[in-house]
Design a protein around this motif. Sequence first.
Motif, PDB file in Angstrom:
ATOM      1  N   GLY A 187       0.788  -1.217   0.000  1.00  0.00           N
ATOM      2  CA  GLY A 187       0.000   0.000   0.000  1.00  0.00           C
ATOM      3  C   GLY A 187       0.827   1.276   0.000  1.00  0.00           C
ATOM      4  N   LEU A 188       2.128   1.167  -0.156  1.00  0.00           N
ATOM      5  CA  LEU A 188       3.017   2.331  -0.136  1.00  0.00           C
ATOM      6  C   LEU A 188       3.537   2.690  -1.535  1.00  0.00           C
ATOM      7  CD1 LEU A 188       5.158   1.337   2.998  1.00  0.00           C
ATOM      8  CD2 LEU A 188       3.135   2.824   2.921  1.00  0.00           C
ATOM      9  N   GLY A 189       3.081   1.969  -2.537  1.00  0.00           N
ATOM     10  CA  GLY A 189       3.537   2.228  -3.897  1.00  0.00           C
ATOM     11  C   GLY A 189       4.733   1.400  -4.331  1.00  0.00           C
ATOM     12  N   LEU A 190       5.287   0.585  -3.422  1.00  0.00           N
ATOM     13  CA  LEU A 190       6.454  -0.226  -3.787  1.00  0.00           C
ATOM     14  C   LEU A 190       6.107  -1.329  -4.782  1.00  0.00           C
ATOM     15  CD1 LEU A 190       8.389  -0.555  -0.423  1.00  0.00           C
ATOM     16  CD2 LEU A 190       9.151   0.581  -2.510  1.00  0.00           C
ATOM     17  N   GLY A 191       4.927  -1.908  -4.667  1.00  0.00           N
ATOM     18  CA  GLY A 191       4.516  -2.945  -5.617  1.00  0.00           C
ATOM     19  C   GLY A 191       4.468  -2.397  -7.036  1.00  0.00           C
ATOM     20  N   ALA A 192       3.872  -1.224  -7.187  1.00  0.00           N
ATOM     21  CA  ALA A 192       3.807  -0.601  -8.507  1.00  0.00           C
ATOM     22  C   ALA A 192       5.206  -0.261  -9.012  1.00  0.00           C
ATOM     23  CB  ALA A 192       2.936   0.655  -8.452  1.00  0.00           C
ATOM     24  N   ARG A 193       6.086   0.149  -8.103  1.00  0.00           N
ATOM     25  CA  ARG A 193       7.464   0.456  -8.517  1.00  0.00           C
ATOM     26  C   ARG A 193       8.202  -0.811  -8.938  1.00  0.00           C
ATOM     27  NH1 ARG A 193       9.927   4.195  -4.075  1.00  0.00           N
ATOM     28  NH2 ARG A 193      11.731   4.051  -5.455  1.00  0.00           N
ATOM     29  N   LEU A 194       7.955  -1.920  -8.254  1.00  0.00           N
ATOM     30  CA  LEU A 194       8.551  -3.191  -8.683  1.00  0.00           C
ATOM     31  C   LEU A 194       8.023  -3.582 -10.062  1.00  0.00           C
ATOM     32  CD1 LEU A 194       8.612  -5.268  -5.387  1.00  0.00           C
ATOM     33  CD2 LEU A 194      10.590  -4.783  -6.838  1.00  0.00           C
ATOM     34  N   VAL A 195       6.716  -3.450 -10.272  1.00  0.00           N
ATOM     35  CA  VAL A 195       6.140  -3.773 -11.585  1.00  0.00           C
ATOM     36  C   VAL A 195       6.722  -2.845 -12.649  1.00  0.00           C
ATOM     37  CG1 VAL A 195       4.015  -3.833 -12.959  1.00  0.00           C
ATOM     38  CG2 VAL A 195       4.039  -4.833 -10.664  1.00  0.00           C
ATOM     39  N   ASP A 196       6.860  -1.565 -12.350  1.00  0.00           N
ATOM     40  CA  ASP A 196       7.480  -0.649 -13.315  1.00  0.00           C
ATOM     41  C   ASP A 196       8.890  -1.101 -13.668  1.00  0.00           C
ATOM     42  OD1 ASP A 196       5.234   0.979 -13.451  1.00  0.00           O
ATOM     43  OD2 ASP A 196       6.036   2.499 -12.083  1.00  0.00           O
ATOM     44  N   ALA A 197       9.636  -1.580 -12.681  1.00  0.00           N
ATOM     45  CA  ALA A 197      10.996  -2.062 -12.936  1.00  0.00           C
ATOM     46  C   ALA A 197      10.971  -3.319 -13.806  1.00  0.00           C
ATOM     47  CB  ALA A 197      11.728  -2.322 -11.632  1.00  0.00           C
ATOM     48  N   VAL A 198       9.986  -4.183 -13.601  1.00  0.00           N
ATOM     49  CA  VAL A 198       9.838  -5.373 -14.448  1.00  0.00           C
ATOM     50  C   VAL A 198       9.494  -4.945 -15.874  1.00  0.00           C
ATOM     51  CG1 VAL A 198       8.429  -7.439 -14.849  1.00  0.00           C
ATOM     52  CG2 VAL A 198       9.264  -6.927 -12.541  1.00  0.00           C
ATOM     53  N   LEU A 199       8.602  -3.968 -16.024  1.00  0.00           N
ATOM     54  CA  LEU A 199       8.276  -3.469 -17.361  1.00  0.00           C
ATOM     55  C   LEU A 199       9.504  -2.864 -18.030  1.00  0.00           C
ATOM     56  CD1 LEU A 199       4.816  -1.843 -16.579  1.00  0.00           C
ATOM     57  CD2 LEU A 199       5.235  -3.947 -17.869  1.00  0.00           C
ATOM     58  N   ALA A 200      10.326  -2.162 -17.267  1.00  0.00           N
ATOM     59  CA  ALA A 200      11.572  -1.610 -17.814  1.00  0.00           C
ATOM     60  C   ALA A 200      12.506  -2.733 -18.261  1.00  0.00           C
ATOM     61  CB  ALA A 200      12.248  -0.711 -16.781  1.00  0.00           C
ATOM     62  N   GLU A 201      12.542  -3.820 -17.492  1.00  0.00           N
ATOM     63  CA  GLU A 201      13.357  -4.989 -17.878  1.00  0.00           C
ATOM     64  C   GLU A 201      12.852  -5.562 -19.197  1.00  0.00           C
ATOM     65  OE1 GLU A 201      16.210  -8.087 -17.730  1.00  0.00           O
ATOM     66  OE2 GLU A 201      16.124  -6.217 -16.610  1.00  0.00           O
ATOM     67  N   ALA A 202      11.537  -5.651 -19.347  1.00  0.00           N
ATOM     68  CA  ALA A 202      10.966  -6.154 -20.602  1.00  0.00           C
ATOM     69  C   ALA A 202      11.358  -5.241 -21.767  1.00  0.00           C
ATOM     70  CB  ALA A 202       9.445  -6.260 -20.487  1.00  0.00           C
TER      71      ALA A 202
END
Length: 158
Positions: A100-115
């Motif tokens: 709930g702190l936005g870290l999950g979305a930041r992890l997903v953004d990092a995965v999208l950047a990896e893709a």
Amino acid sequence: MTTTDTPRVRPAVRADLPGVVVLAAEHAAYERAPAPADGLAELLAGELFERAEPRLSCLVAELPGGALAGYATCTEEFGTWQGRPYLHLDCLYLRDEHRGLGLGARLVDAVLAEARARGLDEVQWNTPAWNEGAIRFYDRLGAARKEKQRYSLAVRPA
């Protein structure tokens, strides 16, 4: 670690692996799955740092002070029906107190950047049907659901 009070998401380094193993064990327990493999840190090190072309990527959510709050791992796969590769998000986990702190979305953004870095245009993953919190999170991201059951079959020696 920077001097800011903001958590950051970054690629894992070898020194993170003991913490990633602890997170993986928590993740497995949360998903009611068997415990991770013995020697997981060494197995991950082999995939992440000792291959000429690593198959696995590991991202960590790091808190100020250096503690890990969560992680994501992903590997490149090939979709037969689509006729193209995609990034498979194998694990995404945040400790309950850091959700709930936005870290999950930041992890997903990092995965999208990896893709994107790999030239891929899709990320796919699974979550247990009972994990309503994860489902709400993925729905908020705008992810499309694909109704399927995931199976696992051990390969036994012939």
